[in-house]
Design a protein around this motif. Structure first.
Motif: not given
Ligand code: SF4
Length: 314
Positions: A23, A59, A84, A86, A112, A175-178, A203, A239
């Motif tokens: 990512y 992260v 993170c 999550l 995570n 995870c807010p991005h998933h 996720e 992501e």
């Molecule tokens: Fe955490 Fe989601 Fe970012 Fe991965 S994509 S580091 S799970 S917040």
């Protein structure tokens, strides 16, 4: 000399290795010695590193995992504010409160998680091995009830494929991005690209997972693309950094983000400038403190059990 050349030169001079998650911004992936997903990077951190210094482009929990697996090396995070959301759902205190309610049930935590959370866990898992870890744990611990956290969607993925009682801790973690990827959004992208295979990360929400041709980790998605040369279009449900990675490594296909909002701002906090500054700091004890991840001996000794068990069972 350009920044890329400066990084490569200093990396060699300072006996440093750069490990980057899929990512990360593409230019960081391109100066990394190793690129991978959480499981791949944990294995690399444990087995492959002979350098004295590790720069972890990811992260915080990833850097902490590298420290736990390499307590004698110095591990640096180019931006120590990269966390993170999550992982932040599950503290050691929360785990302990669930353990008090279910004292017979093993605790399985997603990688995570913070180092503190891992000190309370029996086993770690990643998105690529969660099902396998739970199945093995059922045999080893002779139980069918597990405390599992913090990702509710990964928990549901495991629950639907086993007969086990998976108690999600804390219950609402994601995870807010998933989790942002909705069925409506996926429908739209599929309507625009009807020939494309749909690859979804566990996720993501269960109803989105149900629509996938493949559900798996980022590493699993890369393998899927490589193993299906007959498919030329892919919708990528994770992501957006992975989309950049795939376009770089497998440029003969088309890749479409399932949702451009699947963007992890924390993962993008690292930059080439910050990596260069981290390398420049190595060797100066005062400057190093700004970037180095330090964990207590007790935390390292307690957290390593769950991670090593995962690596041994993978
Ligand atoms: Fe955490 Fe989601 Fe970012 Fe991965 S994509 S580091 S799970 S917040």
């Amino acid at each position: 000399m350009g920044i890329k050349e400066q990084i490569l030169q200093l990396k060699s001079e300072k006996d440093a290795v750069i490990i980057a998650h899929f990512y990360q911004p593409l230019e960081i992936q391109q100066v990394a010695d190793y690129i991978g997903d959480s499981l791949g990077l944990a294995k690399i951190a444990k087995e492959n590193i002979s350098n004295k210094h590790i720069i972890f482009a990811g992260v915080r929990f990833m850097g902490e995992t590298a420290v736990i697996l390499n307590p004698k090396k110095k591990v640096f995070l180019p931006d120590t504010e990269a966390s993170c959301p999550l992982a932040d759902y599950l503290s050691g205190e929360t785990i302990q409160s669930f353990k008090d309610q279910y004292p017979q049930s093993p605790v399985i935590v997603y990688v995570n998680t913070t180092a503190d959370a891992k000190t309370h866990a029996d086993l770690c898992c990643t998105s690529s091995n969660a099902l396998k870890m739970v199945q093995r744990a059922a045999k080893e611990f002779s139980t069918d009830t597990f405390l599992f956290g913090p990702d509710k969607n990964l928990a549901e993925y495991v629950r639907r494929r086993t007969n086990y009682n998976i108690i999600t801790i804390p219950g609402d973690g994601c995870c807010p991005h998933h989790d942002v990827l909705s069925l409506q959004q996926l429908n739209q992208v599929q309507a625009d690209h009807p020939q494309a295979a749909v690859l979804i990360h566990p996720e993501c929400r269960p109803e989105v997972q149900e629509r996938a041709d493949f559900i798996g980790s980022t590493g699993g998605m890369i393998t899927y693309v490589k193993n299906h040369p007959e498919i030329h279009e892919f919708i990528i449900g994770t992501e957006v950094g992975l989309v950049e990675h795939l376009r770089w490594k497998n440029p003969n296909h088309e890749y479409y983000p399932a949702d451009p909002n699947m963007y992890c701002a924390d993962m993008k906090k690292n930059s080439m400038d910050k990596i260069l500054q981290t390398l420049q700091a190595i060797g100066n004890p005062t400057a190093e403190k700004k970037y180095q991840i330090v964990l207590s001996k007790d935390v390292i000794e307690q957290a390593v059990t769950a991670i090593n068990r995962m690596i041994d069972w993978s």
